[in-house]
Design a protein around this motif. Structure first.
Motif, PDB file in Angstrom:
ATOM      1  N   UNK A 786      22.405  -5.250  22.900  1.00 32.24           N
ATOM      2  CA  UNK A 786      21.101  -5.248  21.732  1.00 32.24           C
ATOM      3  C   UNK A 786      19.928  -4.837  22.627  1.00 32.24           C
ATOM      4  N   UNK A 787      19.514  -3.640  22.681  1.00 29.92           N
ATOM      5  CA  UNK A 787      18.149  -3.243  23.324  1.00 29.92           C
ATOM      6  C   UNK A 787      16.953  -4.141  22.995  1.00 29.92           C
ATOM      7  N   UNK A 788      16.971  -4.384  21.860  1.00 26.33           N
ATOM      8  CA  UNK A 788      15.604  -5.265  21.159  1.00 26.33           C
ATOM      9  C   UNK A 788      15.611  -6.517  21.798  1.00 26.33           C
ATOM     10  N   UNK A 789      16.478  -6.942  22.709  1.00 23.40           N
ATOM     11  CA  UNK A 789      16.576  -8.300  23.503  1.00 23.40           C
ATOM     12  C   UNK A 789      16.149  -7.863  25.071  1.00 23.40           C
ATOM     13  N   UNK A 790      15.810  -6.597  25.079  1.00 23.41           N
ATOM     14  CA  UNK A 790      15.422  -6.117  26.637  1.00 23.41           C
ATOM     15  C   UNK A 790      16.330  -6.522  27.645  1.00 23.41           C
ATOM     16  N   UNK A 791      17.575  -6.406  27.246  1.00 20.40           N
ATOM     17  CA  UNK A 791      18.555  -6.533  28.377  1.00 20.40           C
ATOM     18  C   UNK A 791      18.439  -5.516  29.788  1.00 20.40           C
ATOM     19  N   UNK A 792      18.832  -5.984  30.776  1.00 19.47           N
ATOM     20  CA  UNK A 792      19.024  -5.274  31.760  1.00 19.47           C
ATOM     21  C   UNK A 792      20.424  -4.929  32.354  1.00 19.47           C
ATOM     22  N   UNK A 793      20.829  -4.115  33.311  1.00 14.02           N
ATOM     23  CA  UNK A 793      22.252  -3.915  33.632  1.00 14.02           C
ATOM     24  C   UNK A 793      23.017  -4.971  33.949  1.00 14.02           C
ATOM     25  N   UNK A 794      22.107  -5.656  34.726  1.00 12.44           N
ATOM     26  CA  UNK A 794      22.709  -6.895  35.666  1.00 12.44           C
ATOM     27  C   UNK A 794      22.868  -8.214  34.317  1.00 12.44           C
ATOM     28  N   UNK A 795      22.471  -8.121  33.342  1.00 10.26           N
ATOM     29  CA  UNK A 795      22.778  -9.261  32.443  1.00 10.26           C
ATOM     30  C   UNK A 795      23.994  -8.692  31.288  1.00 10.26           C
ATOM     31  N   UNK A 796      24.448  -7.585  31.679  1.00  7.23           N
ATOM     32  CA  UNK A 796      25.614  -7.016  30.601  1.00  7.23           C
ATOM     33  C   UNK A 796      26.948  -7.206  31.349  1.00  7.23           C
ATOM     34  N   UNK A 797      27.927  -7.698  30.717  1.00  6.28           N
ATOM     35  CA  UNK A 797      29.278  -7.604  31.498  1.00  6.28           C
ATOM     36  C   UNK A 797      29.622  -6.403  31.826  1.00  6.28           C
ATOM     37  N   UNK A 798      30.504  -6.250  32.754  1.00  4.56           N
ATOM     38  CA  UNK A 798      30.938  -4.818  33.293  1.00  4.56           C
ATOM     39  C   UNK A 798      32.140  -4.331  32.227  1.00  4.56           C
ATOM     40  N   UNK A 799      31.673  -3.390  31.477  1.00  2.00           N
ATOM     41  CA  UNK A 799      32.568  -2.928  30.584  1.00  2.00           C
ATOM     42  C   UNK A 799      33.274  -1.485  31.089  1.00  2.00           C
ATOM     43  N   UNK A 800      33.182  -1.166  32.195  1.00  3.43           N
ATOM     44  CA  UNK A 800      33.559   0.136  32.714  1.00  3.43           C
ATOM     45  C   UNK A 800      34.983   0.573  32.538  1.00  3.43           C
ATOM     46  N   UNK A 801      35.815  -0.720  32.554  1.00  3.49           N
ATOM     47  CA  UNK A 801      37.265  -0.443  32.422  1.00  3.49           C
ATOM     48  C   UNK A 801      37.657  -0.664  30.852  1.00  3.49           C
ATOM     49  N   UNK A 802      36.984  -0.820  30.030  1.00  2.64           N
ATOM     50  CA  UNK A 802      37.499  -0.914  28.639  1.00  2.64           C
ATOM     51  C   UNK A 802      37.422   0.636  28.144  1.00  2.64           C
TER      52      UNK A 802
END
Length: 1239
Positions: A786-802
């Motif tokens: 949710x970009x309204x929470x101003x998250x960065x890439x480091x705070x997001x779990x890696x989903x590249x394999x999903x």
């Protein structure tokens, strides 16, 4: 193999083979003065070029012991080539010689000591190789005796005068019955058991194990009216056996095979349901007429010794069930085959496609494409009449007499006077034997569950009275009946009318029409013209793989336009072709297969009917063409006959040498999944094996065969190219002539049942499964942040394999092939994206750059294009050249394209329903952002398609991130091979960094085919197992890895590199053994050209970036060349003599480097330098090795010493002669070079 004994008691083991060009020198050495008096002074090369059959005998030491040459017309000019039959019949009325059963010996030479034995062995071999042959004539001057050798096999029958010499010539004859006689056929007796059992046991022990030791005796004893057993015997000994039965499961055959051409193997009955309902008919009443035709052939079957069947009383003619081209004549790419047999060219008559409205695409209604669910709706005739067929249950014959297998057929047909068809079914993997070569293979329905191939032979096929002759006016009605159901019947009849009226076309091109008649009925028609574009063919196709061009006159090249032959006489196709060459005074025939345009119109100057003889011709490989700098060359440019641009076509060919050359048919079901470059290269290699005929090649592909020219009018095509194949290459190959195509996706593999499930419901059976699906771009899976929470890439779990499992939005596009690109282009134009839409291009591959350039070129404003790059997974960029990348990014900025780096897709439509996409949210290492979106292009990392993975995984094939293979392409199932980016090598090789993705896809496909050919090609040497330590090494291929396309700024980009594990360019250049680079121009100026020369002075990398289009195929030829071959490239560059490499490689001196046969010249020159040309001196190569090993003490520099030796010995003259011969032989491509004698 035979053993010869000389009069002095010496013994030689000899072998027979077809004469090859390298035999010529030895043949000339065997010619004596007596030989010249008998046969005349002969040009051996010319004679072998025009010979129908040439046999060489050689011994264990590969020494030539004897050679004989045979043609289908007399020598010494005693009769015209096209009119000798009546003359020879007048000599002796008891000799019924015909063009079918007669050959003439034009030369015989042998080692004197073994000449008698060699002569008899060659004669026996000729009669064995040509089953229809009964007479060999020999013509010599009447004052000459035959000598002690030939007189042992020839008998004089009379004298005839010469047409040009004022003298008579003696005619001698050799009869089949004296050397390889026809077999005596009789009913089997129980006492034949002991003679036959060794033959059965030698070939197969299963019958004995299944039915007991005396199964054969029991079979013979069980004979009745429906079951018969017959044997062939030689000198009272049974050497072959055939069991036939009149009980045939007609219901099963009607369900599984398309028997419409043969009236279902039934006697015509008033209640037969033959007509196709009107709503299912594509061709309408014309096709209905074909299907309602009679199956009665009795009129031409009647012979004195044959009883007349009830069918014979019905007044119907042979033409009503005529030719195997009845449904498919034109070379339509829509028809994806003709592969199993000529009968397969028919397919289901209900599936005939209207050529006027057929796009260049795979059709589910084509006969060779496996139609998926629709096929069950096709009408199938219902036959109510009694069966007119019997079947062969068991057949066996001694190998020595196998060539006479057809001798059985006359006798077994006499056992069933009311039957017209003989059937035999065989497992797919059974090698084709002599008897089957006379049968016609029946095309199965797509729903066929029978695990065997079905073959048929008609009673009329036994007739030997087939006569090929020039057509005349009275043949018109017979030809009309013959071709009445053909789609191009009007074209054939117009050509026939033109021939009868003028013998040439209105433009003056000579025209010839030939007919085949049996019992005064027309059963075949062929139309040829003189080939007027022979210089173009020579320069664009490798016809010199099959002929010595200089020994054929221009008027001897013919162009085959139409060929139709009744399928019951299919086994006479080669004879028909041979007679066309003889009667038409031709030595070569060419047959082009043109692709249809998008509108389905024919582009050839004359419409061609698809010849049923296609599989008796050989496909000719196209030649790579030089892109000439015509303005620079001026008057030294090639002639227009060579350089003109014609519509691309695939070329097929035959010549006199090939008319009696057998093809080995491979019926193994080879199924290729995936139309990737690897898969296409694999199929191309198999299809162009001229001596093999793969009858069961199948391609399963989502969009069928590539090369449909869907974006032909578009200059920019979204995706980058690997330069393995382009649309023109596909047209030049015409794989649709040889490969069945199944349109669909592989969803499962049943390894036990050996079939592939397509689109979750239809099955495709295989004997060998080839997986070449590659990797594709996948729909990206949003992280959900949710970009309204101003998250960065480091705070997001890696989903590249999903994996994305939701509904794919309608305005989301992933581009993997031309079909996808066409859909995207259509959507853009239909939805006003060009004028008002916002486009997001997501990814960091080279395809993203080419797509952005395509969008800009379409007219989309740069400010509306958002180029979003995900976080890099490697330090190596897709272009791997900072100068090029910098120039491209400057262009993007100037165009107003916004670039976003290290951005992860978070949400579509802020987490709401994503269909369609109105906006997309992304996170970055700093702050997130949201972009408006009208169309979304995704180029995330390529991966194996999920359905493909599931099919492999469910089949228990070893999968470790990729499908695991060994060095021979095998998976853990011996029947399944795989190649390309789908695969990885097993961990036992400790080479996880090296995969097939590292190498050229075209070369990988070729090597895969080469590995497979060892299973099918008997001409190849058996493969020896590598030593245990070498078996642990992965294969390394040397072909260049290429990528190219048009980048933003209209930059034409090309990168050619040696296969290697990718490393950043800066790291490569920092290595001590990097070598040097030659760079001219600047990327931002659009004239950048970089060549990397390795430490061995070989060209290893080429990078081009230019505002102007350049000859890509020329530059690919530079890869792997030594810099000195490039006119001392490095030295000239260091002396500032090269300021523009683009201009440097358009200078006339370098044109030969781009010639397709330049590599052959290099090999020839190397052979000269490595061979020991002078007895007392070592070769140049040996000298170089001695210097390297310090075995020679030199007082001068090694290079100077070797140069002096080269100039003072014979090597210099040999090299110069070789180069001059090369230039002279290829002058039509290389007229800009001078050689002695032209000035």
């Amino acid at each position: 193999m035979s053993i010869l004994t000389s009069p002095r008691g010496k013994v030689e083991v000899v072998y027979c083979r077809r004469t090859e060009s390298q035999d010529i020198y030895c043949i000339q050495n065997l010619i004596r003065k007596f030989t010249q008096k008998l046969f005349g002074r002969l040009n051996i090369i010319y004679l072998l070029e025009k010979a129908n059959l040439a046999i060489t005998l050689y011994n264990d030491k590969e020494e030539i012991m004897a050679q004989a040459t045979f043609l289908d017309y007399p020598n010494w000019n005693v009769a015209k080539q096209d009119d000798w039959v009546s003359l020879f019949r007048e000599l002796d009325s008891d000799i019924p010689c015909t063009p079918l059963n007669t050959l003439f010996m034009h030369l015989f030479v042998a080692v004197d000591e073994y000449s008698v034995g060699c002569c008899k062995e060659i004669i026996r071999t000729v009669f064995k190789a040509v089953p229809e042959l009964h007479f060999i004539f020999l013509i010599v001057p009447s004052y000459m005796s035959l000598g002690s050798t030939l007189i042992t096999v020839f008998d004089q029958v009379g004298n005839i005068p010469s047409l040009t010499y004022d003298e008579d010539f003696a005619v001698y004859i050799c009869h089949r019955h004296s050397h390889y006689p026809q077999l005596h056929i009789r009913k089997a007796r129980v006492e034949d058991h002991d003679d036959l059992m060794p033959i059965f046991m030698h070939q197969d022990t299963i019958l004995k194990a299944t039915y007991g030791e005396y199964f054969l005796a029991e079979l013979i004893e069980a004979q009745d009216k429906e079951n018969h057993a017959v044997v062939c015997e030689v000198e009272g000994v049974a050497v072959g056996f055939m069991s036939v039965c009149s009980r045939v499961n007609m219901q099963l055959l009607h369900e599984c095979f398309d028997l419409v051409l043969f009236h279902g193997f039934c006697i015509p009955h008033p209640d037969d349901v033959l007509e196709l309902p009107q709503e299912l008919s594509v061709q309408g009443s014309q096709d209905a007429e074909l299907r309602s035709g009679s199956q009665d052939f009795q009129k031409i079957v009647e012979e004195p010794q044959e009883p007349v069947t009830p069918e014979g009383r019905e007044r119907k003619s042979i033409q009503e069930k005529i030719t195997e081209e009845a449904a498919i004549e034109e070379p339509l790419p829509v028809v994806q085959s003709g592969t199993t047999s000529e009968i397969e060219d028919l397919g289901n008559p209900g599936q005939v496609l209207d050529t006027e409205h057929t796009n260049y695409c795979v059709s589910d209604m084509s006969s060779a494409s496996i139609s998926l669910p629709e096929e069950t709706n096709y009408f199938r005739p219902i036959y109510m009449g009694a069966s007119s067929a019997f079947c062969i249950q068991l057949f066996c014959i001694d190998e020595k007499h196998e060539a006479r297998s057809l001798d059985f057929m006359d006798f077994v047909f006499s056992l069933f006077p009311d039957k017209n068809f003989c059937l035999i079914s065989l497992p797919h993997l059974t090698p084709e034997f002599a008897l089957i070569q006379n049968f016609v293979k029946i095309v199965p329905f797509n729903s066929c569950t029978v695990e065997q191939d079905l073959y048929v032979f008609h009673r009329a096929g036994l007739l030997k009275t087939i006569n090929i002759r020039l057509a005349n006016l009275s043949d018109t009605s017979g030809v009309e009946n013959l071709v009445s159901t053909l789609m191009l019947n009007k074209s054939i009849l117009e050509d026939l009318k033109q021939y009868n009226e003028a013998r040439r076309d209105p433009d003056g091109t000579p025209l010839q029409a030939f007919v085949a008649d049996v019992a005064e009925q027309i059963v075949g028609i062929a139309v040829i013209r003189n080939e007027m574009d022979i210089e173009y063919i020579r320069s664009h196709y490798n016809i010199e793989d099959f002929i010595y061009f200089s020994h054929h006159q221009h008027e001897e090249h013919g162009h085959l336009y139409h060929f139709a032959l009744n399928p019951i006489f299919r086994h006479y196709t080669k004879f028909f072709l041979k007679e066309i060459l003889r009667l038409g005074f031709k030595s070569c025939l060419y047959y082009p297969v043109y692709p249809a345009s998008r509108e389905g119109k024919f582009q050839s100057s004359y419409a061609h009917s698809l010849t049923s003889a296609l599989h008796y011709l050989v496909p000719v490989r196209p030649r790579r063409q030089i892109v000439y700098p015509l303005e620079k060359l001026g008057i030294n440019a090639p002639s227009k006959a060579v350089s003109k641009e014609l519509l691309s076509y695939a070329l097929n060919h035959t010549n006199r040498k090939l008319t009696l050359e057998p093809k080995i048919t491979v019926n193994a079901r080879i199924v290729v999944v995936g139309a990737s470059s690897v898969g296409i290269s694999f199929l191309e290699t198999l299809a162009f094996c001229s001596h093999l005929k793969f009858s069961n090649l199948t391609l399963i592909s989502t969009n069928g065969l590539p090369g449909k020219k869907l974006l032909d009018t578009e200059q920019r095509k979204f995706l980058a190219s690997d330069h393995c194949f382009n649309d023109k290459d596909h047209a030049l190959m015409s794989l649709c002539s040889w490969v069945n195509v199944v349109v669909g996706r592989m969803t499962a593999i049943d390894r036990a049942a050996k079939h592939v499930v397509v689109s979750q419901k239809e099955i495709v059976l295989y004997d060998h499964l080839i997986l070449c699906t590659g990797q594709q771009y996948q729909v990206p899976c949003p992280t959900g942040a949710d970009i309204s929470q101003h998250l960065t890439n480091r705070e997001i779990p890696n989903s590249s394999k999903q994996r994305y499992t939701g509904k794919v939005p309608c305005n989301h596009f992933i581009l993997n092939d031309e079909e996808d690109c066409l859909k995207a282009l259509t959507w853009i134009r239909n939805n006003s994206i060009i004028t008002e839409g916002n486009v997001i291009v997501y990814g960091d591959t080279i395809d993203t750059y080419t797509t952005v350039e395509t969008l800009l070129n379409l007219g989309i404003r740069g400010s509306c294009i958002h180029f979003v790059q995900p976080p890099p997974t490697s330090t190596i960029t897709c272009i791997n050249n900072y100068s090029v990348e910098s120039a491209v990014e400057d262009v993007l900025q100037a165009a107003g394209v916004t670039i976003y780096r290290e951005a992860l897709l978070a949400q579509w439509n802020e987490g709401q329903n994503p269909d369609p996409i109105h906006n997309a949210c992304f996170t970055t290492p700093t702050k997130p952002f949201k972009l408006p979106c009208s169309i979304f292009f995704s180029f995330c990392e390529k991966n194996v398609d999920y359905e493909t993975f599931k099919a492999l995984n469910d089949a228990c094939l070893v999968y470790d991130g990729r499908l695991v293979i060994d060095t021979n392409f095998h998976t853990n199932d011996i029947a399944i091979r795989a190649a390309g980016s789908l695969t990885k090598f097993s961990n036992r090789y400790y080479s996880n960094e090296w995969t097939h993705s590292t190498f050229s896809s075209k070369e990988v496909g070729f090597q895969l085919a080469a590995a497979m050919l060892n299973l099918f090609d008997p001409t190849l040497e058996p493969v020896t197992e590598p030593p245990a330590d070498l078996d642990q090494l992965i294969p390394m291929y040397k072909g260049a890895k290429i990528q190219g396309g048009i980048l933003p700024g209209s930059y034409h980009y090309l990168h050619i590199a040696k296969p290697a594990i990718l490393t950043p360019l800066e790291v490569q250049m920092a290595q001590p053994d990097f070598g040097s680079e030659v760079v001219t121009g600047n990327p931002k100026n659009g004239n950048y050209f970089r060549i990397h020369v390795n430490k061995y002075k070989m060209v290893e990398t080429i990078t081009c970036l230019s505002k102007e289009a350049f000859p890509t195929s020329n530059y690919i030829c530079l890869f792997g060349q030594h810099e000195q071959v490039l006119n001392n490239l490095c030295a000239r560059y260091e002396d500032n003599m090269i300021t523009d490499l683009y201009s440097f490689f358009t200078e006339p001196w370098c044109i030969a480097l781009f010639h397709d046969r330049f590599i052959d010249l290099r090999k020839e020159l190397r052979q000269i330098l490595t061979s020991k040309e002078e007895e007392k001196l070592p070769s140049i190569e040996q000298l170089a090795r001695q210097i390297e090993d310090e075995e020679i003490n030199l007082k001068e520099k090694p290079r100077k010493y070797l140069k002096r030796v080269f100039q003072e010995t014979i090597y210099k003259k040999l090299v110069e002669k070789s180069i001059l011969d090369y230039l002279q032989y290829n002058h039509y491509h290389l007229p800009m070079y001078a050689w002695p004698g032209i000035i």
